[in-house]
Design an enzyme around this catalytic site. Structure first.
Site, PDB file in Angstrom:
ATOM      1  CB  SER A 152       3.555  12.060  -2.456  1.00 26.10           C
ATOM      2  OG  SER A 152       3.310  11.953  -1.268  1.00 26.10           O
ATOM      3  NE  ARG A 203       0.447   5.908  -2.599  1.00 26.44           N
ATOM      4  CZ  ARG A 203       0.418   5.243  -1.242  1.00 26.44           C
ATOM      5  NH1 ARG A 203      -0.215   4.128  -1.330  1.00 26.44           N
ATOM      6  NH2 ARG A 203       0.648   5.722  -0.153  1.00 26.44           N
ATOM      7  CD  GLU A 211       1.460   9.071  -5.456  1.00 26.03           C
ATOM      8  OE1 GLU A 211       2.014   8.593  -4.650  1.00 26.03           O
ATOM      9  OE2 GLU A 211       0.303   9.838  -5.235  1.00 26.03           O
TER      10      GLU A 211
HETATM   11  P1  FAD Z   1      -7.108  13.569 -11.316  1.00 31.51           P
HETATM   12  O1  FAD Z   1      -5.836  14.293 -10.561  1.00 31.51           O
HETATM   13  O2  FAD Z   1      -8.392  14.276 -11.687  1.00 31.51           O
HETATM   14  O3  FAD Z   1      -6.950  12.290 -12.082  1.00 31.51           O
HETATM   15  C1  FAD Z   1      -5.682  11.390 -11.878  1.00 31.51           C
HETATM   16  C2  FAD Z   1      -5.521  10.468 -12.826  1.00 31.51           C
HETATM   17  O4  FAD Z   1      -6.724   9.605 -12.941  1.00 31.51           O
HETATM   18  C3  FAD Z   1      -5.562  10.948 -14.197  1.00 31.51           C
HETATM   19  O5  FAD Z   1      -4.544  10.147 -15.287  1.00 31.51           O
HETATM   20  C4  FAD Z   1      -6.795  10.965 -14.838  1.00 31.51           C
HETATM   21  O6  FAD Z   1      -6.717  10.896 -16.233  1.00 31.51           O
HETATM   22  C5  FAD Z   1      -7.248   9.796 -14.061  1.00 31.51           C
HETATM   23  N1  FAD Z   1      -8.647   9.638 -13.878  1.00 31.51           N
HETATM   24  C6  FAD Z   1      -9.327  10.631 -13.113  1.00 31.51           C
HETATM   25  N2  FAD Z   1     -10.799  10.301 -13.097  1.00 31.51           N
HETATM   26  C7  FAD Z   1     -10.827   9.078 -13.887  1.00 31.51           C
HETATM   27  C8  FAD Z   1     -11.942   8.172 -13.958  1.00 31.51           C
HETATM   28  N3  FAD Z   1     -13.089   8.331 -13.601  1.00 31.51           N
HETATM   29  N4  FAD Z   1     -11.746   7.221 -14.975  1.00 31.51           N
HETATM   30  C9  FAD Z   1     -10.611   7.209 -15.481  1.00 31.51           C
HETATM   31  N5  FAD Z   1      -9.375   7.721 -15.177  1.00 31.51           N
HETATM   32  C10 FAD Z   1      -9.521   8.820 -14.506  1.00 31.51           C
HETATM   33  N6  FAD Z   1      -3.130  10.091  -3.034  1.00 31.51           N
HETATM   34  C11 FAD Z   1      -3.113   8.875  -2.197  1.00 31.51           C
HETATM   35  O7  FAD Z   1      -2.826   7.634  -2.886  1.00 31.51           O
HETATM   36  N7  FAD Z   1      -2.742   8.724  -0.897  1.00 31.51           N
HETATM   37  C12 FAD Z   1      -2.823  10.122  -0.320  1.00 31.51           C
HETATM   38  O8  FAD Z   1      -2.534  10.091   0.793  1.00 31.51           O
HETATM   39  C13 FAD Z   1      -3.068  11.311  -1.082  1.00 31.51           C
HETATM   40  N8  FAD Z   1      -2.825  12.543  -0.283  1.00 31.51           N
HETATM   41  C14 FAD Z   1      -2.777  13.594  -1.226  1.00 31.51           C
HETATM   42  C15 FAD Z   1      -2.672  14.870  -0.578  1.00 31.51           C
HETATM   43  C16 FAD Z   1      -2.794  16.150  -1.254  1.00 31.51           C
HETATM   44  C17 FAD Z   1      -2.797  17.216  -0.473  1.00 31.51           C
HETATM   45  C18 FAD Z   1      -2.980  16.011  -2.844  1.00 31.51           C
HETATM   46  C19 FAD Z   1      -3.256  17.086  -3.369  1.00 31.51           C
HETATM   47  C20 FAD Z   1      -3.048  14.876  -3.389  1.00 31.51           C
HETATM   48  C21 FAD Z   1      -2.848  13.668  -2.776  1.00 31.51           C
HETATM   49  N9  FAD Z   1      -2.890  12.345  -3.423  1.00 31.51           N
HETATM   50  C22 FAD Z   1      -3.039  11.142  -2.402  1.00 31.51           C
HETATM   51  C23 FAD Z   1      -3.043  11.973  -4.682  1.00 31.51           C
HETATM   52  C24 FAD Z   1      -4.838  12.303  -5.229  1.00 31.51           C
HETATM   53  O9  FAD Z   1      -5.432  12.720  -4.299  1.00 31.51           O
HETATM   54  C25 FAD Z   1      -5.284  10.935  -5.722  1.00 31.51           C
HETATM   55  O10 FAD Z   1      -4.435  10.389  -6.518  1.00 31.51           O
HETATM   56  C26 FAD Z   1      -6.583  10.935  -5.973  1.00 31.51           C
HETATM   57  O11 FAD Z   1      -7.251   9.758  -6.458  1.00 31.51           O
HETATM   58  C27 FAD Z   1      -6.819  11.757  -7.209  1.00 31.51           C
HETATM   59  O12 FAD Z   1      -8.283  12.029  -7.717  1.00 31.51           O
HETATM   60  P2  FAD Z   1      -8.607  13.163  -8.640  1.00 31.51           P
HETATM   61  O13 FAD Z   1     -10.166  13.031  -8.941  1.00 31.51           O
HETATM   62  O14 FAD Z   1      -8.257  14.498  -8.339  1.00 31.51           O
HETATM   63  O15 FAD Z   1      -7.989  12.584 -10.188  1.00 31.51           O
HETATM   64  P1  NAP Z   2       5.504   9.527   6.925  1.00 28.78           P
HETATM   65  O1  NAP Z   2       4.516   9.323   8.109  1.00 28.78           O
HETATM   66  O2  NAP Z   2       6.329  10.962   6.927  1.00 28.78           O
HETATM   67  O3  NAP Z   2       6.373   8.360   6.546  1.00 28.78           O
HETATM   68  C1  NAP Z   2       7.185   8.409   5.339  1.00 28.78           C
HETATM   69  C2  NAP Z   2       7.056   7.337   4.484  1.00 28.78           C
HETATM   70  O4  NAP Z   2       7.387   5.961   5.242  1.00 28.78           O
HETATM   71  C3  NAP Z   2       5.524   6.962   4.192  1.00 28.78           C
HETATM   72  O5  NAP Z   2       5.505   7.526   2.745  1.00 28.78           O
HETATM   73  C4  NAP Z   2       5.341   5.542   4.232  1.00 28.78           C
HETATM   74  O6  NAP Z   2       4.921   4.631   3.044  1.00 28.78           O
HETATM   75  C5  NAP Z   2       6.497   5.070   4.891  1.00 28.78           C
HETATM   76  N1  NAP Z   2       5.801   4.710   6.497  1.00 28.78           N
HETATM   77  C6  NAP Z   2       5.801   5.200   7.303  1.00 28.78           C
HETATM   78  N2  NAP Z   2       5.413   4.243   8.447  1.00 28.78           N
HETATM   79  C7  NAP Z   2       5.341   3.069   7.839  1.00 28.78           C
HETATM   80  C8  NAP Z   2       5.013   1.971   8.458  1.00 28.78           C
HETATM   81  N3  NAP Z   2       4.852   1.709   9.791  1.00 28.78           N
HETATM   82  N4  NAP Z   2       5.067   1.021   7.464  1.00 28.78           N
HETATM   83  C9  NAP Z   2       5.397   0.899   6.637  1.00 28.78           C
HETATM   84  N5  NAP Z   2       5.592   2.243   5.479  1.00 28.78           N
HETATM   85  C10 NAP Z   2       5.725   3.483   6.540  1.00 28.78           C
HETATM   86  O7  NAP Z   2       4.493   9.918   5.590  1.00 28.78           O
HETATM   87  P2  NAP Z   2       3.578  11.227   4.954  1.00 28.78           P
HETATM   88  O8  NAP Z   2       4.303  11.723   3.956  1.00 28.78           O
HETATM   89  O9  NAP Z   2       3.275  12.099   6.228  1.00 28.78           O
HETATM   90  O10 NAP Z   2       2.284  10.438   4.840  1.00 28.78           O
HETATM   91  C11 NAP Z   2       1.476   9.636   5.559  1.00 28.78           C
HETATM   92  C12 NAP Z   2       0.603   8.713   4.687  1.00 28.78           C
HETATM   93  O11 NAP Z   2      -0.199   9.414   3.918  1.00 28.78           O
HETATM   94  C13 NAP Z   2       1.652   7.707   3.843  1.00 28.78           C
HETATM   95  O12 NAP Z   2       0.990   6.499   3.705  1.00 28.78           O
HETATM   96  C14 NAP Z   2       1.511   8.431   2.486  1.00 28.78           C
HETATM   97  O13 NAP Z   2       1.537   7.334   1.479  1.00 28.78           O
HETATM   98  C15 NAP Z   2       0.175   9.137   2.472  1.00 28.78           C
HETATM   99  N6  NAP Z   2       0.345  10.308   1.792  1.00 28.78           N
HETATM  100  C16 NAP Z   2       0.169  10.352   0.411  1.00 28.78           C
HETATM  101  C17 NAP Z   2       0.201  11.420  -0.568  1.00 28.78           C
HETATM  102  C18 NAP Z   2       0.153  11.304  -1.896  1.00 28.78           C
HETATM  103  O14 NAP Z   2       0.152  12.316  -2.496  1.00 28.78           O
HETATM  104  N7  NAP Z   2       0.265  10.011  -2.423  1.00 28.78           N
HETATM  105  C19 NAP Z   2       0.541  12.690   0.225  1.00 28.78           C
HETATM  106  C20 NAP Z   2       0.384  12.818   1.555  1.00 28.78           C
HETATM  107  C21 NAP Z   2       0.201  11.698   2.305  1.00 28.78           C
HETATM  108  P3  NAP Z   2       3.874   4.895   2.239  1.00 28.78           P
HETATM  109  O15 NAP Z   2       3.726   6.140   1.470  1.00 28.78           O
HETATM  110  O16 NAP Z   2       4.031   3.640   1.333  1.00 28.78           O
HETATM  111  O17 NAP Z   2       2.591   4.524   3.096  1.00 28.78           O
END
Ligand code: FAD
Ligand code: NAP
Length: 337
Positions: free
Chosen positions: A237, A163, A333
């Site tokens: 998250s 991340r 994050e």
């Molecule tokens: P923004 O929120 O608009 O911006 C995020 C950051 O990036 C800010 O710092 C902004 O300044 C910068 N930025 C945006 N666009 C640019 C650009 N073109 N150039 C330079 N900087 C830029 N993330 C995960 O990794 N995995 C997930 O599974 C995941 N699940 C999510 C689920 C939900 C319900 C939600 C709400 C979010 C989730 N996220 C997840 C987080 C989010 O979706 C990601 O981080 C996504 O990439 C953000 O995109 P955005 O366009 O909305 O960025």
């Molecule tokens: P989950 O399945 O409840 O698991 C909890 C955490 O354990 C996850 O965050 C994942 O880490 C880790 N995990 C589970 N199984 C794993 C495996 N086999 N090997 C290594 N790590 C493992 O997680 P969840 O919250 O429902 O999310 C599912 C996936 O979607 C995850 O990968 C999570 O990162 C992603 N997600 C991200 C966001 C966001 O906003 N960033 C929001 C929702 C879901 P990791 O997060 O490192 O994968």
């Protein structure tokens, strides 16, 4: 065109009330360059915005918000095994996943339904269900915010991590990403080790694995588990999963034998932050309109009128209690402004 005093509530998925002194929507890279080289705008602080799904505004933004809306998906190369797509930063990530499924291009099916733009995806090396953007990332084009200079970043220049990328560390706030090139596979290499993904594929009685089946399973899990930001404000998250040293983990395991854990790089151990938060009693709790989601302790939510400060205060209290109970630091994050 530059607008003034724009309400940012429709532009962040937390649904936080805040305003931008100046606001501009960009559909062409040349317009971005023009904006960044306009002398009067040089001293003004700038923030690049995608779909606002990973942002928490804790105050009004005093400068210029540049919302990236550059469109386009273009096949730029192909060989026997791969296809290279150059994608505009303003394209919606999930729409790109759907496009790839339709074309039978493999590699990003595990990343289905992640909100946001393509331009934001490299920022934190988006990841889910065992796959991260870096696996398919080839290069990106970005414009330097200070002087409008266009630069290409190859994979090794981005310093991708968990991340994380160079754009969240020592090049923070310095570049606006205008396009991203992905290298997709003609033959899928499936990654379905995550427990929930495997179970869901079994429940769906998938006979032969396909990228469509993986995507459907991911969409099913996510739709059932995560709050929809259109109904309840959130940014996914809020915290990253902490990665701790082996010795620290062993010590914790003696005290908490059920502690879930996964191997991380360099013999370190990843602990799900959601578990730590739940153990501290936060799951489902609220402080005014700011709360911890009842189904997912990692997701902070805005139940209506929460301010960015209120969400931040809740996050700070959660961090402090996890630190106190487990001596583990959890870090946001979400990008806090
Ligand atoms: P923004 O929120 O608009 O911006 C995020 C950051 O990036 C800010 O710092 C902004 O300044 C910068 N930025 C945006 N666009 C640019 C650009 N073109 N150039 C330079 N900087 C830029 N993330 C995960 O990794 N995995 C997930 O599974 C995941 N699940 C999510 C689920 C939900 C319900 C939600 C709400 C979010 C989730 N996220 C997840 C987080 C989010 O979706 C990601 O981080 C996504 O990439 C953000 O995109 P955005 O366009 O909305 O960025
Ligand atoms: P989950 O399945 O409840 O698991 C909890 C955490 O354990 C996850 O965050 C994942 O880490 C880790 N995990 C589970 N199984 C794993 C495996 N086999 N090997 C290594 N790590 C493992 O997680 P969840 O919250 O429902 O999310 C599912 C996936 O979607 C995850 O990968 C999570 O990162 C992603 N997600 C991200 C966001 C966001 O906003 N960033 C929001 C929702 C879901 P990791 O997060 O490192 O994968």
């Amino acid at each position: 065109m530059i607008q003034e005093y724009i309400d940012l509530q429709p532009y962040n998925t937390f649904g936080i009330k805040a305003s931008a002194r100046f606001f501009s929507q960009i559909q062409r890279p040349e317009d971005l360059q023009k904006l960044l080289t306009t002398a009067e705008l040089r001293p003004i602080p700038k923030l690049i915005l995608g779909e606002g799904s990973n942002i928490l505004f804790t105050q009004d933004f005093p400068g210029l918000i540049i919302k990236m809306e550059i469109p386009g998906i273009r096949k730029i190369a192909e060989d026997e095994r791969h296809i290279w797509l150059e994608i505009g930063a303003g394209e919606n990530w999930h729409q790109v996943v759907l496009y790839c499924l339709q074309q039978n291009y493999a590699g990003i099916e595990n990343l289905s339904l992640i909100p946001g733009t393509v331009g934001a995806a490299p920022m934190q090396n988006i990841g889910a269900y065992g796959i991260e953007l870096e696996k398919v990332f080839e290069s990106l084009i970005a414009v330097r915010i200070s002087d409008g200079e266009v630069q290409q970043f190859k994979h090794q220049d981005c310093h991708f991590g968990y991340r994380n990328s160079v754009f969240k560390t020592h090049l923070k706030h310095q570049y606006a990403i205008t396009s991203v090139t992905l290298r997709l596979n003609k033959t899928p290499e499936f990654s379905v080790d995550y427990g929930m993904l495997q179970t869901t594929l079994q429940q769906m009685q998938v006979q032969s694995l396909s990228i469509r089946a993986v995507s459907d399973a991911v969409i099913k899990i996510r739709s059932e588990k995560l709050p929809d930001p259109r109904k309840i404000g959130n940014a996914g998250s809020f915290f990253k999963n902490p990665v701790i040293a082996q010795e620290h983990f062993q010590h914790l395991q003696l005290q908490f034998p059920d502690i879930p854990h996964y191997p991380a790089e360099d013999r370190a151990v990843k602990i799900p932050a959601a578990w730590l938060i739940e153990q501290c009693g936060w799951k489902g709790r609220s402080m005014g309109h700011a709360g911890v989601h009842a189904q997912h302790a990692l997701v902070l939510v805005n139940y209506g009128q929460a301010s960015g400060q209120a969400i931040k205060q809740l996050a700070d209290e959660i961090r402090a209690s996890v630190q106190e109970k487990f001596a583990v630091e959890i870090n946001p994050e979400v990008n806090i402004y």
